[in-house]
Motif scaffolding. Sequence first.
Motif, short mmCIF file in Angstrom:
data_model
loop_
_atom_site.label_atom_id
_atom_site.label_comp_id
_atom_site.label_asym_id
_atom_site.label_seq_id
_atom_site.Cartn_x
_atom_site.Cartn_y
_atom_site.Cartn_z
N ILE A 95 -61.70 1.04 17.33
CA ILE A 95 -62.25 1.61 16.10
C ILE A 95 -62.82 0.47 15.27
O ILE A 95 -62.12 -0.48 14.93
CB ILE A 95 -61.17 2.38 15.33
N SER A 96 -64.12 0.60 14.96
CA SER A 96 -64.78 -0.51 14.25
C SER A 96 -64.49 -0.44 12.76
O SER A 96 -64.07 0.59 12.23
CB SER A 96 -66.27 -0.50 14.52
N ALA A 97 -64.77 -1.54 12.10
CA ALA A 97 -64.54 -1.64 10.65
C ALA A 97 -65.47 -0.69 9.90
O ALA A 97 -66.51 -0.28 10.43
CB ALA A 97 -64.80 -3.07 10.21
N PRO A 98 -65.10 -0.31 8.65
CA PRO A 98 -65.96 0.59 7.88
C PRO A 98 -67.36 0.01 7.72
O PRO A 98 -67.52 -1.18 7.55
CB PRO A 98 -65.26 0.67 6.52
N SER A 99 -68.36 0.89 7.79
CA SER A 99 -69.73 0.44 7.52
C SER A 99 -70.11 0.86 6.12
O SER A 99 -69.53 1.76 5.55
CB SER A 99 -70.69 1.05 8.54
N LYS A 100 -71.13 0.21 5.58
CA LYS A 100 -71.58 0.56 4.23
C LYS A 100 -72.53 1.75 4.28
O LYS A 100 -72.83 2.37 3.29
CB LYS A 100 -72.30 -0.64 3.60
N ARG A 101 -73.02 2.06 5.49
CA ARG A 101 -74.01 3.11 5.63
C ARG A 101 -73.33 4.47 5.64
O ARG A 101 -72.34 4.69 6.33
CB ARG A 101 -74.75 2.92 6.95
N ARG A 102 -73.85 5.40 4.86
CA ARG A 102 -73.29 6.75 4.83
C ARG A 102 -73.80 7.52 6.03
O ARG A 102 -75.00 7.60 6.26
CB ARG A 102 -73.72 7.44 3.52
N ARG A 103 -72.90 8.10 6.84
CA ARG A 103 -73.31 8.81 8.05
C ARG A 103 -73.44 10.30 7.83
O ARG A 103 -74.07 10.99 8.59
CB ARG A 103 -72.32 8.54 9.18
N SER A 104 -72.77 10.80 6.78
CA SER A 104 -72.85 12.23 6.52
C SER A 104 -74.30 12.61 6.28
O SER A 104 -75.06 11.85 5.73
CB SER A 104 -72.05 12.50 5.26
N GLU A 105 -74.66 13.84 6.67
CA GLU A 105 -76.05 14.25 6.50
C GLU A 105 -76.41 14.36 5.02
O GLU A 105 -77.53 14.11 4.61
CB GLU A 105 -76.32 15.62 7.14
N LEU A 106 -75.44 14.78 4.19
CA LEU A 106 -75.74 15.03 2.78
C LEU A 106 -75.64 13.76 1.96
O LEU A 106 -74.67 13.02 2.10
CB LEU A 106 -74.71 16.01 2.21
N PRO A 107 -76.60 13.53 1.05
CA PRO A 107 -76.41 12.45 0.08
C PRO A 107 -75.36 12.89 -0.95
O PRO A 107 -75.16 14.10 -1.13
CB PRO A 107 -77.78 12.29 -0.57
N TYR A 108 -74.71 11.95 -1.61
CA TYR A 108 -73.71 12.31 -2.62
C TYR A 108 -74.41 12.90 -3.83
O TYR A 108 -75.36 12.34 -4.37
CB TYR A 108 -72.90 11.08 -3.03
N ASP A 109 -73.92 14.06 -4.29
CA ASP A 109 -74.51 14.76 -5.44
C ASP A 109 -73.65 14.49 -6.67
O ASP A 109 -72.53 15.00 -6.77
CB ASP A 109 -74.56 16.27 -5.14
N ARG A 110 -74.18 13.70 -7.60
CA ARG A 110 -73.38 13.33 -8.79
C ARG A 110 -73.14 14.51 -9.73
O ARG A 110 -72.38 14.38 -10.69
CB ARG A 110 -74.06 12.20 -9.55
N ASN A 111 -73.76 15.63 -9.46
CA ASN A 111 -73.52 16.82 -10.29
C ASN A 111 -72.52 17.77 -9.66
O ASN A 111 -72.34 18.88 -10.18
CB ASN A 111 -74.84 17.56 -10.55
N ASN A 112 -71.87 17.37 -8.57
CA ASN A 112 -70.87 18.28 -8.00
C ASN A 112 -69.69 18.41 -8.97
O ASN A 112 -69.45 17.55 -9.81
CB ASN A 112 -70.46 17.85 -6.58
N ILE A 113 -68.96 19.52 -8.83
CA ILE A 113 -67.94 19.87 -9.82
C ILE A 113 -66.83 18.82 -9.93
O ILE A 113 -66.32 18.55 -11.02
CB ILE A 113 -67.40 21.28 -9.52
#
Length: 133
Positions: free
Chosen positions: A3-21
């Motif tokens: 298992i490799s170290a955490p990467s800085k790149r977001r792999r999830s398809e969705l960008p983070y939405d700062r307006n989420n609840i």
Amino acid sequence: MRISAPSKRRRSELPYDRNNIFAKILRGEIPCKKVYEDGHVLAFDDINPQAPTHILVIPKGEYVSADDFGERATPEEAQAMFRAVSKIARDVGAAAEGYRILANHGINAHQEVPHFHIHIFAGRKLGPMLARA
Ligand code: AMP
């Protein structure tokens, strides 16, 4: 498997939405019934409880989902989440009789809020893990 170290790149398809609840709850723009807080974690009662105890544990960092958190969280953030979950479960008296933790990721799991969260359910017999088809 390595298992490799955490990467800085977001792999999830969705960008983070700062307006989420949950982002609004973290900023104090929406109230919550707080159960626990530390430098990395906030926990509060679910607004639509599915069990007598239903608590949501969220990281303070911007992570869309379990996938995103698992990929990018720092060791301190990852440790803080799991330490908080077990401490909260103990503190609310759920550890002795049993509880369930659950994290939904993505469409097939019906994730509703795109900020990583772990549900803690307790206070009654919780039945089988998934509804039988
Ligand atoms: P999930 O389907 O795993 O994304 O679960 C989202 C959870 O957030 C649901 O159990 C909702 O009842 C809960 N929820 C949504 N809005 C709020 C809120 N304002 N305060 C507390 N819980 C909430």
